[in-house]
Design an enzyme around this catalytic site. Structure first.
Site, PDB file in Angstrom:
ATOM      1  CB  SER A  83      53.531   5.671  91.810  1.00 58.30           C
ATOM      2  OG  SER A  83      52.324   6.259  92.271  1.00 58.30           O
ATOM      3  N   GLY A 108      51.443  15.836  96.846  1.00 56.65           N
ATOM      4  CA  GLY A 108      50.331  14.926  96.548  1.00 56.65           C
ATOM      5  C   GLY A 108      50.281  13.744  97.501  1.00 56.65           C
ATOM      6  CB  CYS A 162      56.088  -1.048  99.884  1.00 55.86           C
ATOM      7  SG  CYS A 162      55.896   0.716 100.042  1.00 55.86           S
ATOM      8  CG  ASN A 210      52.229   3.642 102.212  1.00 55.87           C
ATOM      9  OD1 ASN A 210      52.387   2.466 102.567  1.00 55.87           O
ATOM     10  ND2 ASN A 210      52.627   4.090 101.035  1.00 55.87           N
ATOM     11  CB  SER A 240      58.046   2.478  94.317  1.00 56.53           C
ATOM     12  OG  SER A 240      56.686   2.828  94.355  1.00 56.53           O
ATOM     13  CD  GLU A 293      59.818   2.600 101.246  1.00 59.55           C
ATOM     14  OE1 GLU A 293      60.280   3.486 100.515  1.00 59.55           O
ATOM     15  OE2 GLU A 293      58.812   1.920 100.963  1.00 59.55           O
ATOM     16  CG  HIS A 300      51.903  -1.976  99.091  1.00 54.75           C
ATOM     17  ND1 HIS A 300      52.160  -1.493 100.347  1.00 54.75           N
ATOM     18  CD2 HIS A 300      52.209  -0.970  98.237  1.00 54.75           C
ATOM     19  CE1 HIS A 300      52.609  -0.259 100.257  1.00 54.75           C
ATOM     20  NE2 HIS A 300      52.649   0.083  98.987  1.00 54.75           N
TER      21      HIS A 300
HETATM   22  P1  HMG Z   1      46.048  13.420  93.737  1.00 56.62           P
HETATM   23  O1  HMG Z   1      46.413  14.153  92.509  1.00 56.62           O
HETATM   24  O2  HMG Z   1      46.100  14.146  95.023  1.00 56.62           O
HETATM   25  O3  HMG Z   1      44.594  12.848  93.688  1.00 56.62           O
HETATM   26  O4  HMG Z   1      47.004  12.158  93.782  1.00 56.62           O
HETATM   27  P2  HMG Z   1      43.588  12.629  92.456  1.00 56.62           P
HETATM   28  O5  HMG Z   1      43.169  13.923  91.917  1.00 56.62           O
HETATM   29  O6  HMG Z   1      44.160  11.582  91.519  1.00 56.62           O
HETATM   30  O7  HMG Z   1      42.359  12.028  93.277  1.00 56.62           O
HETATM   31  C1  HMG Z   1      42.490  10.841  93.973  1.00 56.62           C
HETATM   32  C2  HMG Z   1      41.165  10.130  93.906  1.00 56.62           C
HETATM   33  O8  HMG Z   1      40.190  10.890  94.626  1.00 56.62           O
HETATM   34  C3  HMG Z   1      40.606  10.001  92.488  1.00 56.62           C
HETATM   35  O9  HMG Z   1      39.968   8.741  92.431  1.00 56.62           O
HETATM   36  C4  HMG Z   1      39.558  11.119  92.411  1.00 56.62           C
HETATM   37  O10 HMG Z   1      38.537  10.883  91.456  1.00 56.62           O
HETATM   38  C5  HMG Z   1      39.022  11.060  93.819  1.00 56.62           C
HETATM   39  P3  HMG Z   1      40.305   7.736  91.200  1.00 56.62           P
HETATM   40  O11 HMG Z   1      39.905   8.429  89.983  1.00 56.62           O
HETATM   41  O12 HMG Z   1      41.796   7.518  91.249  1.00 56.62           O
HETATM   42  O13 HMG Z   1      39.540   6.511  91.533  1.00 56.62           O
HETATM   43  N1  HMG Z   1      38.357  12.296  94.266  1.00 56.62           N
HETATM   44  C6  HMG Z   1      37.202  12.309  94.970  1.00 56.62           C
HETATM   45  N2  HMG Z   1      36.411  11.299  95.404  1.00 56.62           N
HETATM   46  C7  HMG Z   1      35.287  11.645  96.116  1.00 56.62           C
HETATM   47  N3  HMG Z   1      34.929  12.927  96.367  1.00 56.62           N
HETATM   48  C8  HMG Z   1      35.707  13.956  95.948  1.00 56.62           C
HETATM   49  C9  HMG Z   1      36.886  13.661  95.207  1.00 56.62           C
HETATM   50  N4  HMG Z   1      37.872  14.422  94.660  1.00 56.62           N
HETATM   51  C10 HMG Z   1      38.754  13.575  94.081  1.00 56.62           C
HETATM   52  N5  HMG Z   1      35.344  15.209  96.221  1.00 56.62           N
HETATM   53  C11 HMG Z   1      48.078  10.139  94.370  1.00 56.62           C
HETATM   54  C12 HMG Z   1      46.731  10.862  94.233  1.00 56.62           C
HETATM   55  C13 HMG Z   1      47.825   8.701  94.774  1.00 56.62           C
HETATM   56  C14 HMG Z   1      48.816  10.167  93.043  1.00 56.62           C
HETATM   57  C15 HMG Z   1      48.907  10.866  95.476  1.00 56.62           C
HETATM   58  O14 HMG Z   1      48.273  10.687  96.709  1.00 56.62           O
HETATM   59  C16 HMG Z   1      50.332  10.369  95.580  1.00 56.62           C
HETATM   60  O15 HMG Z   1      51.230  10.798  94.876  1.00 56.62           O
HETATM   61  N6  HMG Z   1      50.599   9.387  96.530  1.00 56.62           N
HETATM   62  C17 HMG Z   1      51.914   8.815  96.734  1.00 56.62           C
HETATM   63  C18 HMG Z   1      52.232   7.751  95.709  1.00 56.62           C
HETATM   64  C19 HMG Z   1      51.365   6.511  95.863  1.00 56.62           C
HETATM   65  O16 HMG Z   1      50.836   6.231  96.923  1.00 56.62           O
HETATM   66  N7  HMG Z   1      51.285   5.681  94.816  1.00 56.62           N
HETATM   67  C20 HMG Z   1      50.548   4.447  94.877  1.00 56.62           C
HETATM   68  C21 HMG Z   1      51.150   3.348  94.021  1.00 56.62           C
HETATM   69  S1  HMG Z   1      52.898   3.166  94.265  1.00 56.62           S
HETATM   70  C22 HMG Z   1      53.061   2.290  95.785  1.00 56.62           C
HETATM   71  O17 HMG Z   1      52.119   1.768  96.263  1.00 56.62           O
HETATM   72  C23 HMG Z   1      54.406   2.277  96.420  1.00 56.62           C
HETATM   73  C24 HMG Z   1      54.563   3.167  97.646  1.00 56.62           C
HETATM   74  O18 HMG Z   1      53.892   2.584  98.749  1.00 56.62           O
HETATM   75  C25 HMG Z   1      56.052   3.394  97.942  1.00 56.62           C
HETATM   76  C26 HMG Z   1      56.943   2.178  98.083  1.00 56.62           C
HETATM   77  O19 HMG Z   1      56.815   1.134  97.445  1.00 56.62           O
HETATM   78  O20 HMG Z   1      57.916   2.331  98.836  1.00 56.62           O
HETATM   79  C27 HMG Z   1      53.961   4.541  97.434  1.00 56.62           C
END
Ligand code: HMG
Length: 389
Positions: free
Chosen positions: A208, A155, A118, A279, A311, A86, A240
């Site tokens: 996502s 993010g 992906c 990733n 996605s 992609e 994935h």
């Molecule tokens: P965010 O807002 O930066 O993070 O976004 P958060 O506030 O949701 O925190 C992440 C985790 O860290 C949470 O854990 C927190 O509790 C924890 P969870 O509740 O989810 O289990 N946390 C801590 N843990 C330990 N000590 C601390 C601490 N502070 C917080 N001090 C988000 C996270 C994944 C949304 C962001 O990184 C993002 O937008 N990523 C890109 C999108 C993505 O990867 N999505 C995944 C599913 S979609 C997919 O897989 C397809 C993709 O690969 C693309 C494709 O297909 O082409 C992305």
């Protein structure tokens, strides 16, 4: 001979990987962004991410992985190059055609590029398996290669990465027999997308996560409707992994959905490479497979369950059986070398490299940076120029 007996085993005969020249430690990012480093190491399950030098891209990484792979095989059996990505470098010409030239493959080969976020590496794998069912003496080179590049200060920034897995698909495979019968799911959702005029994706982070969990669960249900298979028949799950914590989230969601207890031991060995790479989009699931094969010496005859997700969104759940002598055909030292050879970036170097990324077809020459066997030397007459070194 009955129809059933006439089926040959088809699957992943061999594989090799490559990643990029640079690496960023997420502790560095955390420190400069005033974030607790545990958010990345525990919250996302990531330690570092790979980042390409200006003379690297999906083609140079893929060519390196495929070149190492084909040193062990007779390339004249290859009839197709299916290049899943992609991070496409051209809207018309398939990246696999550049790769075909760099590898010196025979001309009598079909070369195409596949896209669905992906997921498309899995589509390529299934297309390859189906093609070999018709022509068991032929082989297919399946390439997964991507650069996950998110906007600075977004993010998704800590989940960037880069890498490629090249797989040789054949009858009577040395590593994994891919079993017939998948669970499939497609739904139109705008969780993550990258329009033609943007070098970074638009992401709805929470959507996502929900879309990933919903689609993979639906794919599991679809499989159950088509095959007599239970959770107890799967020895290890592979996912994935946009970040490795996502595999834990999916396993927990599957456990809740099925009312079954599922231990994290089912996925633990599959995460070591993705923790270090970030990733790798289409390649991520196949890095999970590589890690599982390298970290577990007791897989012979065992069934693996693959959760593929892209996605947009498409998901597939399929299974494969690890072949008896797989340990004679794995090369963990090659992956270690790829990871260890990366050059660490400072935060300022990282920001500069990210900002300097140019998606242009205007003439430019790259400075020689990568030590990989193939590099992008630049663009002239709007054409990308690659060279072996
Ligand atoms: P965010 O807002 O930066 O993070 O976004 P958060 O506030 O949701 O925190 C992440 C985790 O860290 C949470 O854990 C927190 O509790 C924890 P969870 O509740 O989810 O289990 N946390 C801590 N843990 C330990 N000590 C601390 C601490 N502070 C917080 N001090 C988000 C996270 C994944 C949304 C962001 O990184 C993002 O937008 N990523 C890109 C999108 C993505 O990867 N999505 C995944 C599913 S979609 C997919 O897989 C397809 C993709 O690969 C693309 C494709 O297909 O082409 C992305």
């Amino acid at each position: 001979m009955t129809l059933k007996e006439s089926f040959v085993k088809i699957g992943i005969h061999d594989l090799e990987v490559a990643t990029s020249h640079y690496v960023l430690d997420l502790d560095t990012l955390a420190e400069r962004h005033d974030i607790d480093p545990k958010k990345f190491s525990i919250g996302l399950g990531q330690d570092t991410f790979s980042m390409p030098a200006p003379d690297e891209d999906i083609v140079t990484m893929a060519a390196e992985a495929a070149h190492t792979l084909l040193e062990r095989h007779d390339a004249s059996k290859i009839r197709q190059v299916l290049f899943a990505t992609e991070s496409s470098i051209d809207q018309s010409k398939a990246a696999g055609v550049y790769l075909h030239e760099l590898l010196g493959l025979p001309a009598n080969v079909r070369s195409v590029e596949l896209k669905q976020a992906c997921y498309s590496g899995t589509a390529a794998l299934q297309m390859a398996v189906n093609a070999i069912a018709r022509n068991p003496e032929e082989q297919v080179l399946v390439i997964t290669s991507d650069v996950a590049r998110y906007a600075l200060d977004s993010g998704g920034e800590p989940t960037q990465g880069a890498g490629s897995v090249a797989m040789l698909i054949s009858a009577d495979p040395n590593l994994i027999e891919i079993e017939p019968g998948s669970g499939l799911h497609t739904t139109d959702v705008n969780d993550f997308w990258r329009p033609n005029d943007s070098t970074t994706p638009f992401v709805d982070g929470q959507l996502s996560l929900d879309a990933y969990l919903g689609a993979t669960t639906a794919a599991w249900d679809d499989l159950l409707a088509r095959r007599e298979l239970g959770l107890e028949d799967i020895h290890r799950f592979l996912h994935h992994q946009p970040f490795t914590k996502m595999a834990r989230k999916q396993l927990a969601a599957l456990a809740e959905h099925t009312g079954t207890e599922l231990s994290d031991d089912l996925i633990e060995e599959s995460m070591s490479y993705n923790r270090a790479l970030g990733n790798t989009y289409t390649a991520s699931l196949y890095f999970a497979l590589t890690a599982q094969l390298h970290n577990n010496s007791d897989l012979a005859g065992k069934r693996l369950g693959f959760f593929s997700y892209g996605s947009g969104a498409v998901a597939e759940f399929f299974t494969g059986v690890v072949q008896d002598n797989y340990q004679d055909h794995i090369y963990p030292q090659h992956v270690a070398k790829q990871l260890d050879n990366r050059v660490a970036l400072t935060y300022d170097e990282y920001r500069e490299l990210h900002s300097d990324f140019a998606a242009t077809s205007e003439t430019f020459t790259t400075t020689k940076t990568t030590n990989a066997p193939f590099r992008l030397s630049g663009v002239t007459e709007h054409q990308r120029r690659y060279e072996a070194q």
